[in-house]
Design a protein around this motif. Structure first.
Motif, PDB file in Angstrom:
ATOM      1  N   SER A 197       2.171  18.326  -5.065  1.00 31.20           N
ATOM      2  CA  SER A 197       0.728  18.158  -5.269  1.00 31.20           C
ATOM      3  C   SER A 197       0.391  16.675  -5.235  1.00 31.20           C
ATOM      4  CB  SER A 197       0.322  18.774  -6.610  1.00 31.20           C
ATOM      5  OG  SER A 197       1.062  18.173  -7.657  1.00 31.20           O
ATOM      6  N   MET A 198      -0.112  16.218  -4.108  1.00 35.53           N
ATOM      7  CA  MET A 198      -0.401  14.802  -3.926  1.00 35.53           C
ATOM      8  C   MET A 198      -1.797  14.465  -4.434  1.00 35.53           C
ATOM      9  SD  MET A 198       1.125  14.226  -0.121  1.00 35.53           S
ATOM     10  CE  MET A 198       2.757  14.847   0.331  1.00 35.53           C
ATOM     11  N   VAL A 246       0.836  -1.202   0.000  1.00 37.37           N
ATOM     12  CA  VAL A 246       0.000   0.000   0.000  1.00 37.37           C
ATOM     13  C   VAL A 246       0.870   1.251   0.000  1.00 37.37           C
ATOM     14  CG1 VAL A 246      -1.730   1.289   1.310  1.00 37.37           C
ATOM     15  CG2 VAL A 246      -1.922  -1.194   1.094  1.00 37.37           C
ATOM     16  N   MET A 247       1.932   1.242   0.782  1.00 40.75           N
ATOM     17  CA  MET A 247       2.824   2.395   0.819  1.00 40.75           C
ATOM     18  C   MET A 247       3.473   2.635  -0.548  1.00 40.75           C
ATOM     19  SD  MET A 247       2.632   3.716   3.808  1.00 40.75           S
ATOM     20  CE  MET A 247       3.970   4.861   3.587  1.00 40.75           C
ATOM     21  N   PRO A 254       3.147   7.962  -6.194  1.00 40.47           N
ATOM     22  CA  PRO A 254       2.717   9.331  -6.520  1.00 40.47           C
ATOM     23  C   PRO A 254       3.768  10.387  -6.186  1.00 40.47           C
ATOM     24  CG  PRO A 254       0.953   8.126  -5.428  1.00 40.47           C
ATOM     25  CD  PRO A 254       2.172   7.288  -5.311  1.00 40.47           C
ATOM     26  N   LEU A 255       4.449  10.218  -5.054  1.00 41.46           N
ATOM     27  CA  LEU A 255       5.469  11.198  -4.699  1.00 41.46           C
ATOM     28  C   LEU A 255       6.645  11.158  -5.669  1.00 41.46           C
ATOM     29  CD1 LEU A 255       5.570  10.931  -0.795  1.00 41.46           C
ATOM     30  CD2 LEU A 255       4.633  12.781  -2.174  1.00 41.46           C
ATOM     31  N   GLU A 256       7.024   9.962  -6.099  1.00 39.47           N
ATOM     32  CA  GLU A 256       8.130   9.854  -7.049  1.00 39.47           C
ATOM     33  C   GLU A 256       7.802  10.553  -8.364  1.00 39.47           C
ATOM     34  OE1 GLU A 256      10.433   5.717  -5.833  1.00 39.47           O
ATOM     35  OE2 GLU A 256       8.818   5.678  -7.309  1.00 39.47           O
ATOM     36  N   GLY A 308      10.036  13.664  -9.500  1.00 39.27           N
ATOM     37  CA  GLY A 308      10.787  13.500 -10.741  1.00 39.27           C
ATOM     38  C   GLY A 308      10.750  14.727 -11.630  1.00 39.27           C
ATOM     39  N   GLN A 309       9.806  15.642 -11.410  1.00 39.12           N
ATOM     40  CA  GLN A 309       9.706  16.856 -12.206  1.00 39.12           C
ATOM     41  C   GLN A 309      10.511  18.019 -11.628  1.00 39.12           C
ATOM     42  OE1 GLN A 309       5.522  17.705 -12.571  1.00 39.12           O
ATOM     43  NE2 GLN A 309       4.997  15.619 -13.188  1.00 39.12           N
ATOM     44  N   VAL A 310      11.150  17.814 -10.472  1.00 33.17           N
ATOM     45  CA  VAL A 310      11.922  18.887  -9.849  1.00 33.17           C
ATOM     46  C   VAL A 310      13.198  19.132 -10.664  1.00 33.17           C
ATOM     47  CG1 VAL A 310      13.143  19.613  -7.760  1.00 33.17           C
ATOM     48  CG2 VAL A 310      10.992  18.344  -7.585  1.00 33.17           C
TER      49      VAL A 310
END
Length: 419
Positions: free
Chosen positions: A95-96, A41-42, A49-51, A55-57
């Motif tokens: 933005s999660m 689940v994590m 989603p966080l990756e 990845g756009q940073v």
């Protein structure tokens, strides 16, 4: 020459010492906590989603992640020319997805940014034959760690061993069912009785009084008489439906010093700090700190990274001194000229000491690579000095003046055919 010598000597004392050159990549570690979630689940609901967002940073060079029970850790490494403050601002509010935002608000998931841990320069082991390790870890956390953290050059003091004190409540489902209770009722009752909130104050015409009562429960003895419900006008305490005892927070973690259970304290230095000076300060403070602990607690130095660094520095220092001594001896034996002997005996040490001043201005440190470079460069200086003096002496013996011999020897030493 005196000015170069003094500047290099002062810079040598100020140079940081480490095993390898300091290359600090801007790095951010993002830890997200979601209690009760499985690793799958994590990974799917939090880490992925966080990756995608991270990845756009701009400037991101490397990203690694780990998903485990109830937690997700993502490590972001950026380019060397990127400001860490800018990178942190880009990563602080990703933005999660709506589902994750809901879970964060309902389950109080936490997002933190910090520098990932560096390698420890000194590791201490705390053991005791009589006290439980939970008590030993509490002493390490409250007495040793704060004092060591205040020393100059110490960056982080972390305690491992999984012996953090905690109160464990093991509920009896059969007994709870007989009273018509479930686990959520038990959790709510414990949570409401174990808070530390503002109590307000009494304010009268002549006197005001602040209420300072503390409702937090700190031991199993405080939890056992806790009333969690009433049945048939009779109170039901926590000890009636559960086993309450003082134990470690995580029973599946432990640490050993050889074969002895221990609490491990890892000490890391700040970037740019002299690793040898930092360790010497810690060792100088240890006798004072151990005197404040119970006599049954033993503090042992488990690992010390400065041992190999000290040996490398001392070995290179000895090699450099031997090199200078051998050069002077060889020149004196073959040329039998006092002036020709004094020149390299001054030029070689002066070149080495002056290099320390340049290293300090460039922000370099004394490490295995710079020490190796000094050793190799000493060979170049020695080679040039011997060749120059040999050519000058030969031209003087042929009848040329000292100035002409020096200029001619310089041109010959600089020509590719001579090299």
């Amino acid at each position: 020459m005196v000015g170069i010598l003094l500047a290099g000597a002062v810079a040598y004392k100020q140079l940081p010492v480490s095993a390898l050159p300091e290359v600090d990549y801007p790095t951010i570690q993002v830890a997200t906590f979601y209690p009760g979630a499985s690793p799958d689940v994590m990974a799917s609901s939090v880490t992925a989603p966080l990756e995608r967002q991270f990845g756009q940073v701009p400037g991101l060079q490397q990203m690694t992640s780990t998903s485990s029970d109830g937690s997700s850790v993502i490590t972001l490494q950026f380019n060397l020319n990127l400001n860490i403050d800018v990178a942190e601002q880009e990563c602080s509010n990703p933005s999660m997805p709506p589902a994750l935002s809901c879970r964060r608000s309902s389950r109080a998931a936490d997002l933190q940014q910090d520098q990932p841990r560096r390698r420890a320069i000194l590791t201490l082991a705390l053991t005791s034959k009589t006290l439980p390790l939970t008590k030993v870890e509490d002493l390490a956390d409250t007495r040793l760690a704060p004092k060591i953290s205040q020393l100059a050059g110490v960056g982080l003091v972390s305690i491992s061993g999984g012996q953090k004190p905690a109160v464990r409540i093991q509920a009896n489902p059969t007994q709870m069912a007989s009273y018509g209770m479930n686990l959520e009722d038990l959790r709510s009752a414990i949570l409401s009785a174990n808070v530390n909130l503002a109590k307000g104050n009494f304010d009268g015409s002549h006197q005001s009084f602040q209420i300072g009562a503390n409702d937090q429960l700190l031991s199993s003895g405080d939890y056992k008489p806790l009333i969690i419900a009433y049945r048939n006008n009779a109170p039901i305490t926590l000890s009636d439906v559960a086993v309450v005892k003082d134990e470690a927070e995580n029973l599946r973690q432990a640490a050993w010093m050889n074969r002895t259970p221990a609490v491990i304290m890892n000490i890391q230095r700040q970037p740019g700090a002299n690793i040898i000076s930092v360790v010497d300060r810690i060792k100088g403070l240890l006798p004072q700190l151990t005197a404040s602990l119970p006599q049954s607690v033993d503090v042992t130095i488990l690992t010390d990274r400065t041992n190999t660094i000290r040996a490398s520095v001392e070995d290179v220092q000895l090699e450099l001194m031997l090199t200078v001594a051998l050069v002077v001896m060889v020149i004196f034996l073959f040329l039998r000229n006092l002036a020709a002997t004094v020149i390299p005996s001054v030029a070689v040490p002066l070149s080495l000491v002056g290099t320390f001043g340049v290293m300090y201005l460039l922000g370099y440190s004394l490490n295995n690579l710079t020490l190796m470079a000094l050793t190799i460069s000493t060979g170049f200086v020695v080679d040039d000095a011997i060749v120059m003096i040999e050519n000058i002496s030969r031209y003087i013996e042929e009848g040329e003046s000292a100035l002409e011999a020096a200029l001619r020897a310089r041109r010959r030493s600089a020509s590719p055919s001579c090299r």
